[in-house]
Design an enzyme around this catalytic site. Structure first.
Site, PDB file in Angstrom:
ATOM      1  CG  HIS A 272     -15.007   2.877 -10.557  1.00 48.36           C
ATOM      2  ND1 HIS A 272     -15.937   3.020  -9.186  1.00 48.36           N
ATOM      3  CD2 HIS A 272     -14.086   2.151 -10.273  1.00 48.36           C
ATOM      4  CE1 HIS A 272     -14.793   2.387  -8.505  1.00 48.36           C
ATOM      5  NE2 HIS A 272     -13.845   2.060  -9.114  1.00 48.36           N
TER       6      HIS A 272
ATOM      7  NE  ARG B 227     -10.608   0.107   3.066  1.00 46.86           N
ATOM      8  CZ  ARG B 227     -10.798   0.014   1.386  1.00 46.86           C
ATOM      9  NH1 ARG B 227     -11.721  -1.118   0.921  1.00 46.86           N
ATOM     10  NH2 ARG B 227      -9.983   0.620   0.788  1.00 46.86           N
TER      11      ARG B 227
ATOM     12  CG  ASN C 222      -2.078  -0.663   0.716  1.00 48.51           C
ATOM     13  OD1 ASN C 222      -2.487  -1.774  -0.252  1.00 48.51           O
ATOM     14  ND2 ASN C 222      -2.872  -1.199   2.564  1.00 48.51           N
TER      15      ASN C 222
ATOM     16  NE  ARG D  10      -3.599   5.719 -10.438  1.00 49.06           N
ATOM     17  CZ  ARG D  10      -3.686   6.529 -10.090  1.00 49.06           C
ATOM     18  NH1 ARG D  10      -4.570   5.976  -8.317  1.00 49.06           N
ATOM     19  NH2 ARG D  10      -4.118   8.091 -10.709  1.00 49.06           N
TER      20      ARG D  10
ATOM     21  CE1 TYR E   1      -9.696  -6.308  -2.228  1.00 48.18           C
ATOM     22  CE2 TYR E   1     -10.901  -5.235  -3.767  1.00 48.18           C
ATOM     23  CZ  TYR E   1      -9.754  -5.456  -3.112  1.00 48.18           C
ATOM     24  OH  TYR E   1      -8.175  -5.361  -3.896  1.00 48.18           O
TER      25      TYR E   1
ATOM     26  NE  ARG F 209      -8.562  -1.653  -9.243  1.00 45.12           N
ATOM     27  CZ  ARG F 209      -7.437  -0.912  -9.749  1.00 45.12           C
ATOM     28  NH1 ARG F 209      -7.069  -1.059 -10.325  1.00 45.12           N
ATOM     29  NH2 ARG F 209      -7.187   0.468  -9.651  1.00 45.12           N
TER      30      ARG F 209
ATOM     31  CG  HIS G  33     -14.648  -2.485  -2.375  1.00 47.06           C
ATOM     32  ND1 HIS G  33     -15.212  -2.904  -3.283  1.00 47.06           N
ATOM     33  CD2 HIS G  33     -13.810  -2.042  -2.617  1.00 47.06           C
ATOM     34  CE1 HIS G  33     -14.231  -2.170  -4.989  1.00 47.06           C
ATOM     35  NE2 HIS G  33     -13.194  -1.874  -4.075  1.00 47.06           N
TER      36      HIS G  33
END
Length: 722
Positions: free
Chosen positions: A450, A579, A66, A420, A483, A390, A607
């Site tokens: 998205h 979160r 991260n 990304r 997730y 993704r 998530h």
């Protein structure tokens, strides 16, 4: 504390602050420092006695990964702004240069803490029979094994590089890891400096044989130091260090690119060559060698971090050993919803019965894959439309879309090239889809798409029926195992029409009109949220119950935060589960005394994005207005992306979201951190039997996935007045 106790518990006593801090920029927390705070919470899980040992090692690795990404993207951007003399303040009033000073100070402490935690974990691992060795502790048998390993599995992939006028300093890519050597020729003492870049393709930790059944590992850099003579015949090492390079990895794409895919392929190559934003180097490096590395990478001392310990902490993920189940989370198998089983796996039949909400990873993401695989093979399906932000490398979803296209069905795939660090994978997937005959679109240049939507159009009798999936997370079968996300399946015609209009908007740029159950950014999503927040404030002013519950990964959009502040001042009770990044400051008298914020960090990565508004009846209530979304409450999501906010009207699905998902998240103590007015966090004290929402969801089925057994025996968490 039970869920009911939590919902009835009083708010903490608010703190008083000067008016300037309640009305000026200081009413917001800093985005970057808030993110670092989240990563501190991730690292803290590595010291949590309730977490199995090797899972704690995984948390250290995640914290390091991260932090690397944070520097290659966020810090790289701030660095560029500061170098250009940009003094524009963030929402909290800090300039880029001021933020960099605070970030670097906190990040250095975080790096030190990673080493401290890792050293403690090493001791605990040794007690469990897992040892990390140095070359000084190897026996003859180990050395013989390593000679064979080095020659057969490592030597051929290495590229030893001298550093002298005839051999310029090589390019070290982003996250590149190197061993640097100070050498001396044995016959005459002539010095030589050299590099050994360590390829990502070789393992960082080499397993050594053991007759006792214990697990023993040697770091790769130790192996290389043993075999310097084979790599540089006639030389011996007189000094060494390891270092790791982080480069600017944000992408810039020409807005008028004629071929978007080709432009992204070029941009990805540029990413590897971005400017160095951080050098991590082992402490005690030979000074001359250290200076050469700094000079050749063209960085300043401020961008150098000396590490006393392990360079490349992210590589510790290799030590999370699958065969030590006793040191990992107990195995969990996601459930197949009973309603799907009742219909013998027929997703369309299960959805036709009534709307269905699956809570991943507790309910299997395989149902999303099955939905598309079934569509690909169903002769009555005429069209499939799918967003892909993704997905996995060998995605079964992409395979299903290719199969459908090859079978002659109309397949439209909206592939987001700007996801990304997944850009290269998405380019490969788009090429594959095009070869299969699918229509691939890439959306807007200026906006990332998205939204998580899939539609299947099926001929049933003389009608076309649209089956729609709206998700809060990505179509990624691997991350879906860890997730927590929501998948909403429906064949409601209005929701199908709304989804089709979104695809038409992204593909044809025509703004959708007459959306019936959906808000989208950048057009209406933000205003819908703010309107609902203000409606709750009006209920409070009228003396009616007024509450807001929301869950997201991040909350930093200033207009939304100000609307929540205004609602708090009107008397609305607001509970937020955020979160990661949070720019709102709770518990401040005259500003946010009615707002509580918590963060959950545990076995699964929270998530899902949810918003619940009491609608004049408080919460929980069947009168509530309930939404699920692909969007966090951030400027980029609400103003510069294509996102969805879906209102849930089905009573069972609403009850599942409000009475189960949100109530359990709010009541969790075992994995929860409570935010303080100064944006710091306080962890709930460790208690053996503290309520754990992840455990609750693993043990209890979701309401809307129940089949003939019915939902009456599914636990609803206690309401405040029960």
């Amino acid at each position: 504390m039970t869920p009911a106790d939590f919902l009835k518990s009083p708010l903490p006593t608010p703190v008083e602050l000067p008016e300037a801090q309640r009305t000026g920029p200081k009413r917001f927390g800093n985005r970057e420092l808030s993110w670092l705070g989240f990563n501190w919470r991730v690292l803290e899980e590595a010291s949590n006695p309730a977490v199995p040992l090797l899972e704690r090692v995984r948390f250290v690795s995640i914290s390091a990964t991260n932090l690397d990404e944070f520097y290659t993207v966020r810090v790289a951007g701030l660095r560029e702004l500061a170098n250009k003399g940009n003094t524009s303040p963030a929402a909290d009033g800090l300039t880029p240069a001021e933020q960099l000073v605070l970030i670097n100070k906190d990040a250095r402490k975080l790096l030190q803490s990673q080493q401290t935690v890792w050293n403690q974990l090493k001791l605990e691992m040794e007690k469990e029979g897992i040892t990390i060795l140095t070359r000084a502790k190897l026996n003859k048998a180990d050395k013989a094994h390593l000679r064979d390993h080095f020659m057969n599995r490592v030597f051929a992939v290495l590229s030893p590089l001298a550093i002298d006028p005839a051999h310029p300093f090589p390019f070290i890519p982003n996250t590149g890891f190197c061993l640097a050597l100070q050498l001396e020729r044995e016959r005459d003492g002539a010095p030589l400096q050299a590099l050994l870049p360590i390829p990502h393709q070789v393992e960082r930790f080499i397993a050594l044989p053991s007759k006792s059944g214990k697990r023993r590992f040697l770091p790769m850099e130790e192996l290389l130091l043993i075999h310097v003579g084979q790599l540089f015949p006639g030389y011996k090492a007189t000094g060494s260090c390891t270092f790791r390079v982080l480069r600017d990895s944000d992408l810039e794409v020409e807005e008028e690119a004629e071929d978007l895919v080709r432009e992204f392929e070029v941009a990805l190559k540029r990413r590897r060559r971005g400017e160095v934003v951080r050098l991590k180097i082992s402490s005690g490096a030979p000074e001359e060698l250290r200076q050469v590395i700094i000079d050749e990478l063209m960085i300043t001392e401020a961008e150098v971090v000396e590490i006393r310990g392990l360079i490349g902490v992210s590589d510790l993920s290799e030590l999370v050993l699958d065969d030590r189940r006793d040191l990992l989370w107990r195995k969990f198998t996601p459930r197949v919803p009973e309603r799907v089983q009742d219909h013998e796996g027929d997703m369309f039949a299960a959805i036709r019965q009534k709307d269905m909400l699956l809570h991943h990873p507790y309910e299997s993401f395989d149902m999303v894959v099955r939905f598309l695989q079934q569509a690909a093979r169903d002769p009555d399906v005429v069209a499939i439309k799918q967003t892909l932000y993704r997905t996995s490398e060998n995605s079964p979803i992409v395979s299903a879309l290719c199969e459908a296209a090859e079978d002659g069905k109309s397949v439209t795939a909206l592939v987001e090239l700007k996801a990304r660090f997944d850009e290269a994978a998405n380019i490969r997937q788009s090429r594959r889809l095009e070869r299969a005959g699918a229509h691939v679109i890439y959306g807007f240049i200026n906006y990332k798409t998205h939204a998580k939507i899939s539609t299947v159009v099926r001929r049933e009798g003389d009608q076309l029926v649209t089956y729609t999936h709206y998700g809060t997370g990505n179509y990624h079968p691997i991350t879906a195992k860890v997730y927590t996300d929501l998948s909403f399946f429906t064949c409601d015609p209005a929701l199908g029409r709304d989804a089709t209009k979104v695809f038409n908007y992204v593909g044809g740029y025509a703004e959708p009109e007459g959306l019936e159950n959906l808000s989208i950014s950048p057009l209406t999503l933000k205003s819908t949220l703010i309107d609902n927040i203000r409606r709750e404030a009006e209920f409070a002013r009228q003396g009616k119950p007024a509450e807001i519950w929301s869950k997201a990964n991040s909350l930093i959009e200033p207009d939304v935060i100000d609307a929540l502040y205004e609602a708090s001042q009107a008397g609305v009770k607001i509970n937020l589960v955020i979160r990661g990044i949070c720019g709102l400051r709770p518990g401040i008298k005259g500003l946010s005394e009615n707002i509580r914020v918590k963060s959950i960090v545990g076995r699964f990565l929270e998530h899902s994005r949810i918003a619940c508004f009491g609608n004049g009846a408080g919460l929980p209530s069947q009168n509530a207005r309930v939404y699920i979304s692909s969007a966090d409450w951030m400027g980029r999501n609400l103003n510069r992306r294509i996102e969805t906010l879906v209102e849930i009207r089905n009573p069972t699905v609403k009850a599942q979201i409000v009475d189960q998902v949100m109530t359990a998240n709010l009541a969790d103590q075992a994995q929860s951190w409570v935010m303080n007015p100064d944006n710091s966090y306080t962890r709930h004290p460790f208690e053996e039997n503290a309520f754990n929402c992840h455990r609750f969801f693993m043990e209890n089925p979701s309401l809307s996935g129940r089949g003939t057994a019915g939902a009456q025996d599914v636990p609803k968490l206690a309401r405040p007045n029960d």
